[in-house]
Design an enzyme around this catalytic site. Sequence first.
Site, PDB file in Angstrom:
ATOM      1  N   ARG A  59      44.202  34.454  31.388  1.00 31.17           N
ATOM      2  CA  ARG A  59      45.368  34.736  32.223  1.00 31.17           C
ATOM      3  C   ARG A  59      45.240  34.201  33.650  1.00 31.17           C
ATOM      4  NH1 ARG A  59      47.656  40.524  30.189  1.00 31.17           N
ATOM      5  NH2 ARG A  59      47.992  39.850  28.043  1.00 31.17           N
TER       6      ARG A  59
ATOM      7  N   ASP B 266      58.683  48.812  37.834  1.00 25.11           N
ATOM      8  CA  ASP B 266      57.488  48.183  37.264  1.00 25.11           C
ATOM      9  C   ASP B 266      56.625  47.737  38.440  1.00 25.11           C
ATOM     10  OD1 ASP B 266      56.936  46.956  34.194  1.00 25.11           O
ATOM     11  OD2 ASP B 266      55.745  46.042  35.790  1.00 25.11           O
TER      12      ASP B 266
HETATM   13  C1  LIG Z   1      53.744  46.554  27.492  1.00 24.91           C
HETATM   14  S1  LIG Z   1      54.874  46.687  28.824  1.00 24.91           S
HETATM   15  C2  LIG Z   1      55.904  48.026  28.275  1.00 24.91           C
HETATM   16  C3  LIG Z   1      57.382  47.772  28.552  1.00 24.91           C
HETATM   17  C4  LIG Z   1      58.325  48.835  28.019  1.00 24.91           C
HETATM   18  N1  LIG Z   1      58.050  50.118  28.617  1.00 24.91           N
HETATM   19  C5  LIG Z   1      58.238  48.906  26.515  1.00 24.91           C
HETATM   20  O1  LIG Z   1      57.618  49.835  25.977  1.00 24.91           O
HETATM   21  O2  LIG Z   1      58.777  48.024  25.840  1.00 24.91           O
HETATM   22  C6  LIG Z   1      53.862  47.470  30.091  1.00 24.91           C
HETATM   23  C7  LIG Z   1      54.448  47.360  31.473  1.00 24.91           C
HETATM   24  O3  LIG Z   1      53.739  48.260  32.326  1.00 24.91           O
HETATM   25  C8  LIG Z   1      53.662  47.665  33.600  1.00 24.91           C
HETATM   26  N2  LIG Z   1      52.597  48.297  34.389  1.00 24.91           N
HETATM   27  C9  LIG Z   1      51.252  48.172  34.244  1.00 24.91           C
HETATM   28  N3  LIG Z   1      50.604  48.905  35.167  1.00 24.91           N
HETATM   29  C10 LIG Z   1      51.551  49.521  35.900  1.00 24.91           C
HETATM   30  C11 LIG Z   1      51.508  50.405  37.015  1.00 24.91           C
HETATM   31  N4  LIG Z   1      50.351  50.820  37.549  1.00 24.91           N
HETATM   32  N5  LIG Z   1      52.679  50.835  37.546  1.00 24.91           N
HETATM   33  C12 LIG Z   1      53.858  50.421  37.017  1.00 24.91           C
HETATM   34  N6  LIG Z   1      53.962  49.594  35.970  1.00 24.91           N
HETATM   35  C13 LIG Z   1      52.819  49.135  35.415  1.00 24.91           C
HETATM   36  C14 LIG Z   1      53.432  46.189  33.303  1.00 24.91           C
HETATM   37  O4  LIG Z   1      53.748  45.368  34.379  1.00 24.91           O
HETATM   38  C15 LIG Z   1      54.323  45.973  32.087  1.00 24.91           C
HETATM   39  O5  LIG Z   1      55.577  45.472  32.451  1.00 24.91           O
END
Ligand SMILES: C[S@@+](CC[C@H](N)C(=O)[O-])C[C@H]1O[C@@H](n2cnc3c(N)ncnc32)[C@H](O)[C@@H]1O
Length: 294
Positions: free
Chosen positions: A50, A162
């Site tokens: 990445r 996010d």
């Molecule tokens: C796998 S995606 C899930 C998206 C959606 N909730 C779903 O289930 O389809 C995980 C998301 O969590 C976000 N994320 C990771 N760490 C985070 C944090 N500390 N605070 C807010 N968002 C976070 C990432 O940027 C990513 O967009």
Amino acid sequence: MPVPQVATTEEGELSFASISPRTFEQLRDLIRAESGITLGDTKRDLLVSRLARRVRQLGLRGYDDYYHYLLCEDRDGAELQQMVNFVTTTKTDFFRENHHFEFLRDQAFRQWRANAAATSDYKLRIWSAACSKGHEPYSVAITLLENFGQRACWDIKILATDINTDVLRSAESGIFPIAEATCLPRAIRERHFMKGTGRYRQTCRARDELRRMIAFRQFNLTAPDWPFQRRFDAIFCRNVMIYFDETRQKQLVARLSEQLRPGGYLFLGHSEHQTWLANYVESLGHTIYRKPGS
Ligand SMILES: C[S@@+](CC[C@H](N)C(=O)[O-])C[C@H]1O[C@@H](n2cnc3c(N)ncnc32)[C@H](O)[C@@H]1O
């Protein structure tokens, strides 16, 4: 024997394919401190895959130089944000884990209608707490519009947050590759999206009515202060907690539960069920939880 910080090929070129154990530790500590995301030892190759392009783009010699750059030259934190953008896993889909949306439609709405009739409070506040590219909050908005859309008395808002600024930009645009919308029933697609034309013909865009329901903001779930003034009727915090260690997961669920009004619903990802969740919320099955009270 010391491990070389930057691997070289036989021809002596710099290689971005490997990272020393020390630099891996340093970078993952930074990532954990910034985002809560915990990268296990098996994630070395993932981190390298990445970050390689970024390290090259910056003209750096390798990952130890990148770490140094983050510590000493990234005064405004922009590169740290970039790194978080690169390392977050952002996979998402419209109506992912569809039983959550069926629950909204078939059960939560009934409860909310009854509450509103009893209290004359027609506000609904829903939070999509790791919204990625927006499929989740748009799926919530479509479900709400399809079920409450005609009722002018409802005041409905969805907050979508996010940590990743790239996905937020994309989510806010409301533009999606057409291929991602093909899973939606045709009638829903036509009611809520416009097909792009010309150079946008491979995309579709959420209609204004849908986009107006959602406010997008950057928010880090591990931030010490949570700025919310009003409690939420439902929180979707799906498929993000799995990237945190157990201590952070418990802190997060405690805070999410505080942020729900009594009787409010919490939706977690399919692999995020834990027995300790019962200390904070009651399980309704299928990774749907409810804050006790009414
Ligand atoms: C796998 S995606 C899930 C998206 C959606 N909730 C779903 O289930 O389809 C995980 C998301 O969590 C976000 N994320 C990771 N760490 C985070 C944090 N500390 N605070 C807010 N968002 C976070 C990432 O940027 C990513 O967009």
